[in-house]
Write an enzyme that holds these catalytic residues in place. Structure first.
Site, mmCIF file in Angstrom:
data_model
loop_
_atom_site.group_PDB
_atom_site.id
_atom_site.type_symbol
_atom_site.label_atom_id
_atom_site.label_comp_id
_atom_site.label_asym_id
_atom_site.label_seq_id
_atom_site.Cartn_x
_atom_site.Cartn_y
_atom_site.Cartn_z
ATOM 1 N N THR A 189 36.760 42.476 61.226
ATOM 2 C CA THR A 189 35.863 43.222 60.351
ATOM 3 C C THR A 189 34.435 42.750 60.577
ATOM 4 O O THR A 189 34.204 41.613 60.980
ATOM 5 C CB THR A 189 36.194 42.951 58.875
ATOM 6 O OG1 THR A 189 36.002 41.554 58.625
ATOM 7 C CG2 THR A 189 37.621 43.321 58.561
ATOM 8 N N GLU A 332 40.761 47.527 58.048
ATOM 9 C CA GLU A 332 42.051 47.135 57.473
ATOM 10 C C GLU A 332 43.012 48.305 57.305
ATOM 11 O O GLU A 332 44.182 48.114 56.978
ATOM 12 C CB GLU A 332 41.844 46.476 56.097
ATOM 13 C CG GLU A 332 41.147 45.120 56.133
ATOM 14 C CD GLU A 332 39.621 45.222 56.121
ATOM 15 O OE1 GLU A 332 39.080 46.299 56.476
ATOM 16 O OE2 GLU A 332 38.972 44.221 55.761
ATOM 17 N N LYS A 443 27.767 43.962 36.351
ATOM 18 C CA LYS A 443 28.349 43.917 35.011
ATOM 19 C C LYS A 443 27.299 43.373 34.052
ATOM 20 O O LYS A 443 26.992 42.188 34.053
ATOM 21 C CB LYS A 443 29.617 43.062 34.986
ATOM 22 C CG LYS A 443 30.445 43.305 33.723
ATOM 23 C CD LYS A 443 31.866 42.803 33.872
ATOM 24 C CE LYS A 443 32.739 43.316 32.739
ATOM 25 N NZ LYS A 443 34.139 42.897 32.911
ATOM 26 N N TRP A 448 29.719 48.231 33.202
ATOM 27 C CA TRP A 448 29.513 48.304 34.645
ATOM 28 C C TRP A 448 28.343 49.223 34.975
ATOM 29 O O TRP A 448 28.228 50.315 34.437
ATOM 30 C CB TRP A 448 30.769 48.847 35.349
ATOM 31 C CG TRP A 448 31.980 47.950 35.229
ATOM 32 C CD1 TRP A 448 33.046 48.132 34.401
ATOM 33 C CD2 TRP A 448 32.241 46.757 35.948
ATOM 34 N NE1 TRP A 448 33.964 47.130 34.562
ATOM 35 C CE2 TRP A 448 33.503 46.251 35.512
ATOM 36 C CE3 TRP A 448 31.550 46.032 36.927
ATOM 37 C CZ2 TRP A 448 34.065 45.090 36.019
ATOM 38 C CZ3 TRP A 448 32.128 44.871 37.423
ATOM 39 C CH2 TRP A 448 33.359 44.401 36.971
#
Lengths: 545, 545
Positions: A189, A332, A443, A448
């Site tokens: 990655t 992934e 947060k 959020w």
């Protein structure tokens, strides 16, 4: 009661066999600085079998890692199959990684050989002394510059010429792959934090992912296609298109090193490409170049890697009659995990409603499962199109683990799902809209805030060129949003003007607590916003508030 | 090196889950004598979970055989999933088998329950006393005639009403299928000799076969499809279309008992069907009924089961603009093993050349391997379009064995390939043309004669209605061909006229050594020529020559 069906391992060799047996007359076309080179699957298959012999002759271990550092070319496609079909593991090195990341992954994967395009030697030569167990460097002389002097490299690694090695070999039979769970390839990655993490694909996962790419409601690869993977072969398997082309016998157009708008547009028109796949920035550059050209061959423009702007997709629809096909996935997930086709009845909606639906990433692919959960409690979120949570995936072409990496536990749940790090909302039909990255969620006072939504609102301001929103420590709210803004060239703009512009567009408590002015948003190796850098620079800007 | 991908069993439950989660609003339409009934995947999924509860309540074993004796209906589709998703094995009984064959297979499979359409009770009631271990008979009252009196049946079997059983159950969660090689369903072949042979499909084989049916170069099932499987669900899994519709969320149109030309044509037009699949005799009856109707919704007419006459496919092309899509397979191959799509460049050929190519069965499907070998020596035959041999198959949706049957060894080679019994020639691109059945090949004086080719030539004679060619014992040549000919109504024709007609069309030594006149060619339960009967009648007709 057990079934009585045959049990034939699902292998990449099956894909190869089909191209060799059934599609020997079909073409693989590679764009090079010297012009367009044409070969056939028949010639390619013969050369791939010669290359398999080369791997034996070089003494590469039975399951050794065979690294590539190369553009999308027919030669790279030989490596894509010679390595796994002989039981070895293809390791595609991302040429855009930072030098220290390349050193890390070559050593971490135990690469025994690197096959490199000569035109890329400048990037790798300085790193050769850092590769601990590399034995061979095989140069594919795409530039025609000839091989470097072995002595000048200052390392023990044996240097070879690709064509000379091939010329010395007869085509060989591949050994039988008896275990479909055997490793076939790996890709690291390009994460923004820490060292890259390795994903190890299997024959089974690649076979199933390839079948997936041949399904109509996915990419729908077929024999009659002319496929142009602009997306690099070193980046998440070229989205499976190289494998799917071989499996179906589709004509394959390899763009080589020149991924500029004019070059890609010319290939589409000249070769009558039907499927062209790449990231949004590619399609932004290509669109104006296609003006007035015959693009009637195109049937699909898959696009992913980052969110596809509605205006880009609509630009293609208006000019070509063909909107962009948004897809989603990651290293992934092999990577194709969702493709945004409209449902049959949705094609009856207004143009605007359809365009809005195309900003979704679509339904999770057949063969993969998805769930959207609270990132902390894992509570499933309602499918109301609004409630959001972390997108998590499960399936045969989803990673179970990272290669030899203690960080795996952070990315997989106890019940075996991949934590994608993407924040998504799902509508009643299970169609997914990405809204943020979990690490970019802020947060603040228990609520959020989506940094991506805030960024998009700020970037709509006429005097703003770019904006990245980060969450930083706040003495009262825990975290709060800070907007890092690049002014448009020549523009004057104040914090007050930004906040006024946002008024009514976002809730009061979501407003940035501060605006900082920057010259440029720092980017990762693949061009995404690198908020890590911004956080380290501005992380304490609110501590005095 | 082992891979690091997730390992999720490939199960039929995954297909079900997608229809339930993502396509609850899509329709399943069933034609009944009382009119068209409409339900949705949402309602169907709920009922299927109730049915799963019924199977538990009836005490069907954990891997018990759940038989069906039913038309293509939404209820049959509930059984298609409730049985395998609870770990049990669906056994579709072919309603067209002979009574003694039905007795054999119900007992051989150990069926514990039969779910039967009330309109079919007449066929099964007389056989009930012959079923040795059957415990339950569940009647789906499609005729509205009400249930028979239990006593009147004269057997111990418990008789239930399907809807009453369902009404008493809550939907249940399916148990997890952890072994993808677990049996999911079974189907017996309708062979012409001896007892039928059972094929036991697995979750893995059905999952992969379904993915296969979703690939463009196969049947290309997709969400936007409206699929009409005219092919029965009791006949080789309705060619995988029932599973593929559920997997993709395609609208499904179930034809019920009326498979006449007018009924099928009306469904195609009224429901705007995109894919309609059936055997050639269906399409012969449907074509005239479609004249002048709006058939613009149709994109594909898959057809198999027996050879598709060129004239039939061309008839559809001329009238609808859409030729028939010939496919090939058998109970042992799940069944889709090849589909005859033209290659990209072949669509540029003349209309006649394309029509000729459509008489092939196409290339073997991705996921399956094929070889054509001498039926005696197993020597591979050259791919020259002329040389013929037995077609043999290998792959994950090909049977490995027959269920508890010592005859298995006759049908599989020592190296694990299915002997299909079809004689095929393969061209340079691996495209397959079927030329005969191995058992209908005639070996005369050391040379092979194709009975099918001879039949086709004889049937082209204007005074011939039907002809079947058989190989019979010949004192000099070992075997020789005898033509069994049905005269056209009112026609007079002599043996000399037949032989003269064949002159120049076939080699001298291939000519029939005798012509015998019959009133009708005997047929098997599925309408194929039953040459076994002809051989027993005329087997010694040449012994005096």
């Amino acid at each position: 009661m057990q079934g009585l069906m045959q049990d034939v391992p699902l292998t990449i060799t099956h894909l190869f066999d089909r191209a060799e047996k059934y599609h020997g007359h079909k073409e693989i076309i590679t764009a090079t600085p010297q012009g367009v080179e044409r070969t056939t699957y028949g010639q390619w298959a013969r050369r791939t079998r010669q290359l398999a012999g080369v791997l034996d002759t070089l003494g590469i271990s039975a399951d050794g890692r065979v690294a590539t550092f190369a553009w999308n070319t027919a030669r790279h496609l030989e490596l894509y199959f010679a390595a796994p079909c002989t039981g070895r593991v293809l390791h595609t090195l991302n040429i855009r990684l930072f030098p220290e990341q390349l050193t890390y992954i070559v050593n971490h994967a135990d690469d025994e050989v690197i096959f490199i395009d000569n035109s890329l030697m400048g990037l790798l030569t300085p790193l050769l002394p850092t590769f601990e167990r590399l034995k061979h460097l095989v140069i594919m002389d795409d530039s025609g510059a000839g091989l470097p002097d072995q002595g000048a490299l200052g390392v023990d690694v044996q240097v070879h010429d690709y064509e000379a090695l091939l010329a010395a070999e007869e085509p060989i039979d591949f050994p039988e792959i008896t275990d479909e769970r055997r490793a076939a390839s790996m890709c690291y990655t390009s994460g923004t934090t820490g060292n890259p993490k390795g994903v190890v694909y299997t024959h089974r996962s690649t076979f199933l992912h390839t079948m997936g790419a041949m399904m109509v409601d996915s990419l729908g690869a077929r024999e009659s296609d002319v496929i142009l993977p602009v997306v690099p072969m070193f980046h998440a398997n070229a989205w499976g298109l190289a494998h799917a082309a071989v499996a179906t016998g589709a004509t394959l157009v390899m763009p080589g090193p020149d991924l500029s708008g004019p070059a890609v547009a010319k290939l589409i028109v000249d070769e009558r490409v039907t499927v062209a796949a790449g990231v949004p920035t590619i399609w932004m550059a290509v669109l104006p170049e296609l003006k007035g050209k015959d693009t009637s061959s195109l049937r699909s423009i898959p696009c992913g890697g980052s969110a596809v702007p509605k205006s880009l997709s609509e630009g293609y629809r208006e000019q070509l009659g063909l909107p962009i096909l948004q897809a989603w996935g990651m290293t992934e997930t092999s990577p194709i995990a969702s493709v945004c086709h409209l449902d049959a009845d949705q094609t009856q909606l207004s143009i605007d409603e359809q365009a809005e639906l195309r900003t979704q990433v679509g339904r999770i692919s057949f063969g993969v499962e998805a769930r959207v959960v609270d990132p902390e409690t894992l509570e499933p979120q309602p499918w109301d199109g609004e409630s959001s949570g972390e997108l998590q995936c499960r399936g045969n072409w989803i990673a179970a683990d990272y290669y030899d990496d203690p960080r795996s536990s952070e990315s997989f749940t106890a019940d075996g799902w991949l934590k994608t790090g993407d924040v998504a909302a799902v509508d009643e039909r299970g169609r997914i809209r990405l809204v943020d990255r979990t690490k970019d969620l802020i947060k603040s006072g228990g609520e959020w805030i989506s940094s991506v939504e805030l960024e998009n609102e700020i970037m709509a301001h006429p005097d703003v060129a770019e904006a990245a929103v980060i969450g930083v420590t706040h003495p009262k709210w825990g975290e709060a949003a800070v907007a890092c803004v690049v002014k448009a060239p020549g523009a004057e703009v104040t914090e007050a003007s930004i906040l006024e512009f946002l008024d009514g567009k976002v809730a009061k408590w979501q407003l940035p607590k501060s605006v900082v002015w920057i010259d440029e948003v720092p980017k990762t190796s693949v061009g995404k916003f690198s908020k890590k850098d911004l956080r380290s620079e501005f992380g304490d800007v609110l501590m005095n508030q």
